[in-house]
Every structure is written in structure tokens, then in C-alpha cells.
Design a protein around this motif. Structure first.
Motif, short mmCIF file in Angstrom:
data_model
loop_
_atom_site.label_atom_id
_atom_site.label_comp_id
_atom_site.label_asym_id
_atom_site.label_seq_id
_atom_site.Cartn_x
_atom_site.Cartn_y
_atom_site.Cartn_z
N ASP A 102 10.14 -0.74 -7.38
CA ASP A 102 9.08 0.28 -7.36
C ASP A 102 7.89 -0.22 -8.17
O ASP A 102 8.05 -0.96 -9.15
CB ASP A 102 9.59 1.61 -7.93
N VAL A 104 4.54 1.11 -10.23
CA VAL A 104 3.84 2.24 -10.85
C VAL A 104 2.58 1.71 -11.52
O VAL A 104 2.59 0.63 -12.12
CB VAL A 104 4.75 2.93 -11.90
N HIS A 139 2.75 6.32 -8.49
CA HIS A 139 3.40 5.23 -7.77
C HIS A 139 2.43 4.57 -6.80
O HIS A 139 1.67 5.26 -6.11
CB HIS A 139 4.61 5.76 -6.99
N ASP A 317 11.31 -3.60 -10.89
CA ASP A 317 10.26 -2.58 -11.03
C ASP A 317 9.07 -3.20 -11.75
O ASP A 317 9.23 -3.88 -12.78
CB ASP A 317 10.76 -1.38 -11.85
N TYR A 319 5.45 -2.20 -13.49
CA TYR A 319 4.50 -1.13 -13.87
C TYR A 319 3.32 -1.76 -14.57
O TYR A 319 3.46 -2.65 -15.40
CB TYR A 319 5.15 -0.01 -14.66
N ASP B 102 9.31 1.15 0.84
CA ASP B 102 8.36 2.06 0.18
C ASP B 102 8.60 3.47 0.67
O ASP B 102 8.99 3.69 1.82
CB ASP B 102 6.91 1.63 0.45
N HIS B 139 2.37 7.86 -2.65
CA HIS B 139 3.62 7.12 -2.77
C HIS B 139 4.57 7.80 -3.75
O HIS B 139 4.14 8.24 -4.82
CB HIS B 139 3.36 5.69 -3.24
N ARG B 141 8.85 7.56 -5.39
CA ARG B 141 9.73 6.55 -6.00
C ARG B 141 10.88 6.22 -5.05
O ARG B 141 11.82 7.02 -4.87
CB ARG B 141 10.26 7.07 -7.33
N SER B 233 9.70 12.32 -9.19
CA SER B 233 10.36 11.02 -9.12
C SER B 233 11.82 11.02 -9.56
O SER B 233 12.49 10.00 -9.45
CB SER B 233 9.59 9.99 -9.96
#
Lengths: 389, 389
Positions: A102, A104, A139, A317, A319, B102, B139, B141, B233
Motif C-alpha cells: 500500500d 500512503v 492512500h 508498504d 509511505y 489497488d 484510493h 487500503r 482503512s
């Protein structure tokens, strides 16, 4: 062979960033950069975890293992490295280093959030009431994270200027960058559990530079009430070299100060601000030097916030910090700020610019204090704008 | 054996939804549901693409192959199926059917968007100026998409009521559902290219039910200006059975009508509205029947919009419709609408409810017209609330 590292190199033994590279005829695999060389870790250490096209398997092994490998690499490259395991960085192709789980994007610079608030919402207070209580984030699209060097096709979409009655469709006229720092989660956390701020260094593998390309006209029309979507999702570029968190020890500084004091789950006992200096170049000309040390929220606070609701985190992930802007004009990390919404053009190589023209190239680089007295580098994130299709 | 399908079954030969199941001592693999049986496709068809723990490899093979396999399955289950390949649905464990790439959530119901606008922004026009020009989305999670039956831990986070001076931290007091339909991308599209509305059926593999659990108090405090984040999320549940697009042929209807006419890239030549009827049960009591046919934007329009900026799409991308609400009160797909922001409690089994209490269970199910005159079903999405940790 003995690997020479030039005096003043940004890729000395206190850096040792990881990446994924290939050479003609061989597939992508994990390497570490030392000076101007790439060391093939599968070949040099004989460990299958490095014979893979992403860093994810290694990242999932956790802090203790990362520390062990860093020690082994330090020993290895201080002595003789087998010739077959060494490639000049100029002779390799660098790939996206991770399979992004993911993605962010935060909004952690007070200067940037204030500037954008003034530009997008001129009639209200620039900072929203929540901004100093939590690291605001959202996100983004993991599937469009690309490695430095990937060309960026100008996105098309709906735009509507305030004086137009209806939106029109066409190529973005306000294509912009955002200079950011990104953090990669190595060891994830389970659904229903939160990651305390204290676990940041246990969980996070390292950092990359991020260019969060932004189509401001598309964004301005679409973003209420659910946030940025197509104005951002067409591409996000990251640097190919992942700087291990251990290499940033000497860069650690307190954040500039948080008032009001954050809630307990966001309170840090150790400083995780980072004294990293970015440089933004537009067609080869330096236009900005965003200072990461000015960021209001630390990456440890971002991770704690992102998981405090019990959201799981996963290996891979990514971010990002949000645009890094300092208090000075020449420290702004987005062109919408540098050109103040397009009203104050920037002169780039004698040409006036507000937003990006087709053919323009942007390079973001960064350095930080190393642990041996010099500086370390991030490896750049570079991208060039192709015309809309 | 010959598989019996009871008269009136929602899982007759015009449905044939795919899922991922396991039996004691064997790993997850792909199956298809026929009546109350699950047919093990790897065992029955001898094809390794089904001997995998997700549908992704099969989904990536594309429309022609999906159609071929659907024909083969129809033949297979019309005759004798090897006993070893058939398992009663009650005896299997169902898993998350896809590795989600996604996850995007839209906001495509005019009734829902209007209701939420009134509740979240009582002093402004309920629909934003962009709403009728584009399918608003964002978007979510991907890493917290879970299969039906997964317990949902009540999320904690920052909440601030309008009359409070500062936010406090604690378990959400306004935990809600959103009843939605989700679409799974089979064959993706490349970075820099857009998917025309006409390619919807080429690209999209099938549909699932979605419960987009929502902590309204966390969401209300955090969502400006970048949209919902922690309020959503912590978990998103999907039904275990993926209904193939081909099974929805008889459900296709025009959308209710779009005014103003959408821009050309959003203009449909074929109808992709869907006459699917959802049912929401709260602790066993039916509280709502959201009608999907009332949705303003079609899933073909959502996919075209999501990629019109050149964003790549990937096998396993999940995009959901947003809450399905009809014009009537008993057609609202979120409890914040049913209870009008908590001001008009709903009576559930004799108890007053506004938002979810610990221990509450929500089940969303749906049916649609099948191609053989009866109806087909989606398999439910079920979740129970556990107390905050």
C-alpha cells in the motif's frame, strides 16, 4: 577486487543503500551501492534472498537480520570482493526496488500545507483544524509507483477554472512535482493491532526520495470531498536506492516543536526528525533546497498514526512525507508554491516557467550527515515529461 | 456424481461464481459454486491455474479464456463430476478470493452522496459541483480487504465532536457500514494508456459484495482536505464468491439518467447499470434493501474515469461503487443515513440502534436476474464487531 571509494563520495561505507539491478543477459537481483560500484549480493554472499527481483523478501526478515547483513557487507567491501560480483553503476539498469504493497502520502510540512491552503482555499484559514493534531494523509495508487528515469506522460483529465461554467477534458495545464521522502515498511503488523512510535526502527527498513507528480488543475476540480485521486494517480517516482535506516543515525534531530502537544499515541520519546537536505533541479538548474528537518510530523509518528486504528501494515508498504517545504521561498518543494499558483514565474535557464512543459526534466537529490563525519547521498529521482497521448 | 441444484437455487448454472476454498489438510485453491456444492477446478479440469491460493492467475488470462472456462464448467457440472472434486459448501473454508492490487472506492449513488453531504456539511449544497461531472472516488487500503466472516475489531482513533475544544483518543463511537458492489479487474492496462468505457467487459472479471466499514467520528475529524483515511482503512469486507460478469447479462439496465450529459470519455454506448437488489441485515433483522439500479454512475464509467489520466490498472484491482442508497429511507445502505446521523434510532430486534454495538453482526446479500429466468445470488458478506483492543 578492492572497491575504491573516492574521498567525499556520497556512497561510502556509512551509506550502503540497497537496490535492484540487472546487467545485459541477467535478471533483476539485489545489489548494494559502494562508491560507483554495485555489489551483487546474491553472488557475493551466496544468499538466495538477494537473487530476487525485489527487496521484499529481505525486508520481511526484520531488523536483526538487516543489521547482520549490514555488518557482513561492511566486512565484505572492506576487503577483496570477487570480480564477478562487482559492476560499475553506469553499466547496470536499475529497477523499482520493491513491490509496493500500500502507498500512503502524508502532508507533514507545515509550510507546504499552509502554502497550499492559501492557494486552494484563499477564503479560509490555511491550516485545517485537524492539521496540528494528527499527520493528515491519504492512500495513493501503489500500482503507479515507478523507478527514477521512467518518463512521465502528461496526464489528461477534467479541469475547470473558477471562471469556467463547466469542466473541459484535456491534458493537464498545471503539471507539478512534489519533493518528498518515502519510508518502506519491512516487517508489517497484523490487522487489529497498532504500531507504537517506539517500534519505528524495528519496522521500517529504509528511505527513498519520492516525486509525487501532481496535476494541479485536475486535483483542484476533483478533490472535494474525498481527496486527491486522478490528479496524483498517474505516476509517483522513487529513487532506485533504498537508504537503510541505520545509515541515517547521524541525521536524527528533534522535530521543530509541536504545539499543541500531540496525543499520547503520537508522543515520541526519541527524536525521529531527519536532517536531510534535498535539491530540486529543473532542466539542470537548481530551483529549490527543501530541508527535511523542518517537517512538523516525524516518520515514526506517521507510522503510529497510520496503524492506530488497527489497520494492518505489510512488507513493501510505502509511505511518503508529503511535499517538503521550508520557511523560505527557495526551500519550497512544489512548483505551485515556487511560482505561487503560477502568478510568479520561475526563470529556468533563461525561460519563464510556472508549471512543467513537455520535455522538461526534474531531478531531486538529497544528502544527509553520515556516521563517519562526511555526508551520504540518496541517489536521485529523475523524470522527464512526455506530451499527452 | 451428478450435482443436484435445488429448484430456485441462487447458485444455478447461470451463476457459477468463483471462489478460493480449502478443506481440512489441503491448501487453498480455486473452486466454483454450484447449488450447495463447491467444485474443485484444479481437480476437475486438471488445470494448474486453479491450483493456486488466489484467482489472480486465472483473472489475468482474459475474457476469451474466461468464456471458454465458463463453457467447460457448464458442460462439466451438467454431467458427472468426479466425487473427489466435489465438496459441500458447508464443509469448506472460504478465503479471500483475490490478492487485491489497488483498491478504489467510488461515491456513485446520488442519494447517498446527497444524504452524506447534508449530514457532514449541513451549511452547504449537499452535492459538490464536480459530482455530476465525474465519478468521485479515492484510493483505499488494499492490505485490509478481508473475506466475509472476518471479525472486525472496533477501531480507535481521534474523534472531535463539533462542541468539543480538542480531539480525544478512543474507540469509535459511530461505527457504521457501507453496502456496496465491488468490481475486480482481470486484465490490466499499461501506464500512460486509458481504458475506454467500451472495454469494461474485456477488462473486468466479475463482481463481489463489499462492506466498507466506516468509523464516522474518526472520518469526520480527519477527512479535510485529503479525504477519508483511518475512518475507513481498518477493514473492508468482501463476499467470498466472485460473480462473473457473464452471469450479470440479464441484470444490465441503463443508468437512471445523467444530466448534464457526461464528457465523451464517460459516454456509454451500451448500458452497464445493473439491476441488483441488496439486503442488509442487522443482527438477523432486515433493515434495508439498497437497489443497485439507482446508481448514477456505471462501473464501466468508473473504470474509464479511473484510468483516463493514464494510471495503470492491474489484475486484482478492486474498485467499489460506494454506498448503494435508493430514494427511499428503507433503501439506504449505511446506518448513518438510516438513523439520520444518529438522531433517528433504528429498532433492531426490539433494541434501539444508531451505530454498531460490540457483538453486532451485519450481513449483506444480493440477488439479480439470471439468464435462465430465475435469480442468481452473490453469497453474503458477513462481519461481527469485536470490542476495541
Amino acid at each position: 577486487m578492492k572497491i575504491d571509494v573516492a574521498e567525499g563520495s556520497l556512497f561510502g561505507l556509512d551509506n550502503l543503500p540497497y537496490g535492484v539491478f540487472s546487467t545485459p543477459g541477467t535478471g533483476p537481483r539485489v545489489g548494494v551501492r559502494v562508491g560507483d560500484q554495485v555489489v551483487d549480493l546474491a553472488a557475493a554472499l551466496g544468499d538466495e534472498v538477494f537473487a530476487q527481483p525485489t527487496l521484499n523478501a529481505f525486508m520481511a526478515q526484520g531488523r536483526r537480520r538487516w543489521d547482520e547483513v549490514r555488518e557482513r557487507i561492511t566486512e565484505l567491501v572492506s576487503g577483496e570482493v570477487p570480480d564477478a560480483a562487482v559492476h560499475p553503476v553506469r553499466a547496470v539498469t536499475l529497477h523499482l526496488p520493491v513491490a509496493v504493497a500500500d502507498y500512503v502520502d502524508f502532508y507533514a510540512s507545515e509550510h507546504h500545507a499552509t502554502n497550499l491552503g492559501r492557494l486552494f482555499r484563499p477564503d479560509s484559514a490555511p491550516l485545517m483544524p485537524n492539521w496540528k493534531h494528527l499527520p493528515v494523509g491519504y492512500h495513493g495508487r501503489a500500482g503507479t509507483v515507478v523507478v527514477s528515469g521512467t518518463d512521465i506522460v502528461r496526464p489528461s483529465g477534467q479541469r475547470k477554472a473558477p471562471d469556467e461554467a463547466a469542466p473541459t477534458f484535456g491534458p493537464s495545464r498545471r503539471l507539478d512535482i512534489e519533493a518528498e521522502l518515502g519510508f518502506l515498511v519491512g516487517t508489517g503488523s497484523e490487522l487489529g493491532s497498532a504500531v507504537p512510535v517506539e517500534e519505528f526502527a524495528e519496522r521500517v527498513f529504509g528511505a527513498v526520495l519520492v516525486n509525487d507528480w501532481s496535476a494541479r488543475d485536475i486535483q483542484a476540480w476533483e478533490y472535494v470531498p474525498l481527496g486527491p485521486f486522478l490528479g496524483k494517480s498517474f505516476a509517483t517516482s522513487i529513487s532506485p536506492w533504498v537508504v537503510p535506516l541505520a545509515a541515517l543515525e547521524a541525521a536524527r534531530v528533534p522535530t521543530p516543536g509541536q504545539d499543541p502537544a500531540p496525543l499520547p499515541y503520537l508522543t515520541e520519546r526519541e527524536p525521529w526528525g531527519l536532517d536531510i537536505e534535498l535539491t530540486v533541479s529543473w532542466n539542470g538548474q537548481e530551483v529549490s533546497r527543501p530541508p527535511y528537518r523542518e517537517m512538523y510530523w516525524s516518520p515514526a509518528q506517521m507510522l503510529a498514526h497510520m496503524t492506530v486504528n488497527g489497520a494492518a501494515s505489510r512488507t513493501g508498504d510505502l509511505y511518503a512525507s508529503g511535499t517538503i517545504s521550508g520557511p523560505e521561498k527557495e526551500q519550497r518543494g512544489a512548483f505551485i508554491e515556487l511560482s505561487w499558483g503560477g502568478r510568479e514565474p520561475v526563470v529556468v535557464n533563461g525561460e519563464e516557467r510556472t508549471f512543467l512543459a513537455d520535455g522538461d526534466e526534474v531531478v531531486i537529490s538529497a544528502t544527509a550527515p553520515g556516521t563517519r563525519g562526511g555526508r551520504i547521498g540518496f541517489g536521485e529521482v529523475r523524470g522527464r515529461i512526455l506530451p499527452a497521448r
